[in-house]
Design an enzyme around this catalytic site. Structure first.
Site, short mmCIF file in Angstrom:
data_model
loop_
_atom_site.label_atom_id
_atom_site.label_comp_id
_atom_site.label_asym_id
_atom_site.label_seq_id
_atom_site.Cartn_x
_atom_site.Cartn_y
_atom_site.Cartn_z
N LYS A 243 37.03 21.22 -35.52
CA LYS A 243 38.53 21.14 -36.07
C LYS A 243 38.95 20.09 -34.98
O LYS A 243 38.64 19.84 -33.59
CB LYS A 243 38.55 22.28 -35.91
CG LYS A 243 40.47 22.36 -36.18
CD LYS A 243 41.27 23.78 -36.00
CE LYS A 243 42.36 23.81 -36.26
NZ LYS A 243 42.85 25.44 -36.33
N SER B 264 44.39 27.66 -40.09
CA SER B 264 44.78 25.86 -39.78
C SER B 264 43.30 25.13 -40.26
O SER B 264 43.79 24.02 -40.42
CB SER B 264 45.96 25.41 -39.30
OG SER B 264 44.71 26.50 -38.10
N SER C 180 43.66 31.30 -38.23
CA SER C 180 43.38 30.07 -38.40
C SER C 180 41.90 30.22 -38.21
O SER C 180 41.06 29.59 -38.65
CB SER C 180 43.84 28.85 -37.81
OG SER C 180 45.29 29.03 -37.51
#
Length: 544
Positions: free
Chosen positions: A98, A173, A197
């Site tokens: 990420k 997210s 997330s």
């Protein structure tokens, strides 16, 4: 197990057959092909790069690729052929990070245009641990900008698209990671979790993930939001890969840069979560079913979730588990969210990150400066949150009240476990299907309970909605399995047993394509589609 040097030498004495299939590949299957000479490490890496280059337009999940990835694969192949390779648990395993994980060789942007040239000089400790274990960092995945919501739209990366339904978001997210791993763009990926997330993208992409107990993995070098709620962890297509990745990421141990790591009990340090994964059983396991985490109003968005949960609880009962309905009014995600600490901690945490001596390149020095740059996207439903956060701090009188409420909630969860003699709590990650692109927010999620109490959760796929014209294989649905602090090993054993009840995961229809492996001389460049942002998410504004 260390492969025989004679076997490796014999394998490399002949030409590789180049039969590696990256679709749904696992750590074990990748190691099998590399160590038996069915594929070179470079072919493994090239296979994922080829998929990204050919199929990325379907999902817009990648922000950047690591230009060193092929060279690292070449180095491993040379050492393997010479019989002096180091065989780590993640040797030659391509991993996507990420893009809020610091990397010294790739910009770390958080998906934010104003951080597009922000360049850490050192890797985050978790990244160092992955590399030490042999992983090849393939690149960086898109995310909801600065990890502040769950729609996975950012000013730098654009809108990531759910690989199962092009009209829907991929959760977030960590939605870029979720979409990429669902599409077999890497063996596994990493995410962070402040409220939902790691779990939301797993649920929305038919994947497994682990939100660990706060403190198990150092959060140093991760773009922060909340000291109280932030954690990091893996997202993968199998429980086994989650367990192996978690073991490696947790191997950082105590880190003075994140004092929450001092909380890890001595008996937990150094745990191999993959060892004994299959030793458990569902027989006799007691699950608390949180009834307050459902939306029982029938609709096309909620009924598939409720049906999937009914199906999995029936399977659990048949496997010998006990389901205990928990009807305590305490378990209401809408009410619990009022204890969210983000607006008090965000500005202080982000400013400290931006002002570190190890952060180079071009970047603002404060979060307030970032939001005056006009190089950002904040969804309208978060205008109030961000504007409040920019003038709030942990010095606010309300903050102490919030923290006291969190302590009370944590004690109440412990009482629920004790009074009902529970091994774990279960509930849908999201009360409804993952929301369409253009929605105001990623509504209906249940992740706040673990986020506030710091307890671990493993998320597992449990089903799909009925197929539609835009979702030919249905929309994935996931379940959270929440345990007491430091019980990751138990939760992963439970998840592994659930995985054995019957394969649920499906590969996205377009991702089934067999992509020819290119003979790359260099890593290709990838440019995210930042022009696909829905009009519902206007750029450069914090005002309606």
């Amino acid at each position: 197990m260390r492969p025989s040097p004679l076997l490796c030498l014999a394998a490399f004495a002949r030409n590789s057959l180049a039969t590696f299939d990256p679709r749904e590949a696992t750590i074990a299957s990748t190691h099998h092909d590399v160590y038996t000479g069915l594929a070179t490490c470079k072919e493994v890496v090239a296979s994922f790069l080829s998929r990204i280059e050919k199929l990325e337009n379907h999902t817009n999940a990648i922000i950047a690729l690591n230009p060193a990835a092929l060279g690292l694969a070449d180095d491993f192949d040379e050492k393997l052929a010479a019989g002096n390779a180091t065989y780590g648990p993640l040797s030659c395993i391509p991993v996507l990070l990420k893009d809020n994980y610091d990397t010294a060789s790739i910009a770390t942007t958080g998906g934010n245009l104003d951080l597009a040239k922000s360049q850490p000089s050192v890797d985050a400790p978790a990244v160092t641990a992955l590399k030490k274990a042999g992983a090849i960092i393939l690149g960086k995945a898109n995310l909801h900008e600065l990890a502040l919501e769950g729609l996975s739209v950012s000013s730098l990366g654009g809108q990531t698209i759910n690989p199962y339904d092009y009209t829907r978001t991929p959760g977030g997210s960590s939605g870029g990671t979720g979409a990429a791993i669902a599409a077999s763009f890497a063996v596994f990926g990493t995410g962070s979790d402040t409220v939902n997330s790691l779990r939301s993208p797993a649920s929305a992409n038919s994947l497994f993930s682990c939100r660990p107990t706060r403190g198990l993995i150092s959060r140093a070098g991760i773009i922060p939001i909340s000291y109280t709620q932030d954690v990091i962890g893996p997202i993968a297509r199998s429980v086994g890969d989650v367990a192996t990745a978690l073991t490696v990421m947790a191997s950082v141990g105590y880190d003075a840069s994140d004092n929450a790591t001092s909380l890890v009990p001595a008996g937990i340090e150094g745990t191999d979560y993959a060892l004994g994964l299959s030793a458990g059983s569902l027989k006799g396991v007691r699950f608390g079913l949180l009834e307050g985490f459902f939306n029982r109003t029938a609709s096309n968005e909620t009924t598939p979730v409720n049906q999937a949960m009914a199906n999995i609880t029936a399977k659990l009962r048949r496997a010998g588990a006990t389901i205990v309905p928990i009807t305590d009014s305490l378990y209401n995600a809408t009410a619990i969210i009022k204890l969210d600490t983000q607006r008090y901690e965000y500005r202080e945490e982000m400013n400290a990150y931006l002002q570190r001596s190890s952060l180079g390149g071009e970047h603002p020095d404060t979060v307030n400066e970032l939001y005056t740059s006009k190089k950002f996207v904040v969804i309208p439903s978060q205008y109030e949150y961000v504007n409040t956060a920019l003038v709030s701090s942990t010095g606010n009188a309300t903050y102490n009240t919030i923290q006291a409420g969190i302590q009370n909630l944590t004690l109440a969860v412990q009482r629920t476990f004790t009074s009902h003699d529970l091994d774990a709590m279960i509930y849908p990650e999201q009360k409804n299907l993952v929301v369409p692109i253009g929605s105001a927010s990623q509504s209906g999620r249940n992740g706040i309970l673990a986020a506030l109490t710091g307890t671990p959760v493993v998320t597992v796929p449990i089903g799909f909605s009925p197929a539609t014209a835009t979702a030919p294989r249905g929309i994935p649905i996931g379940m959270e399995i929440l345990g007491r602090s430091w019980t990751e090993a138990l939760l992963l054993q439970i998840a592994w047993q659930i995985e054995q009840l019957g394969r649920v995961r499906r590969i996205p229809e377009w991702a089934e394509e067999v992509v020819e492996i290119k003979a790359y001389e260099a890593v290709p460049s990838v440019t995210p589609n930042s022009g696909n942002i829905n009009a519902a998410y206007p750029l450069e504004t914090l005002a309606a």
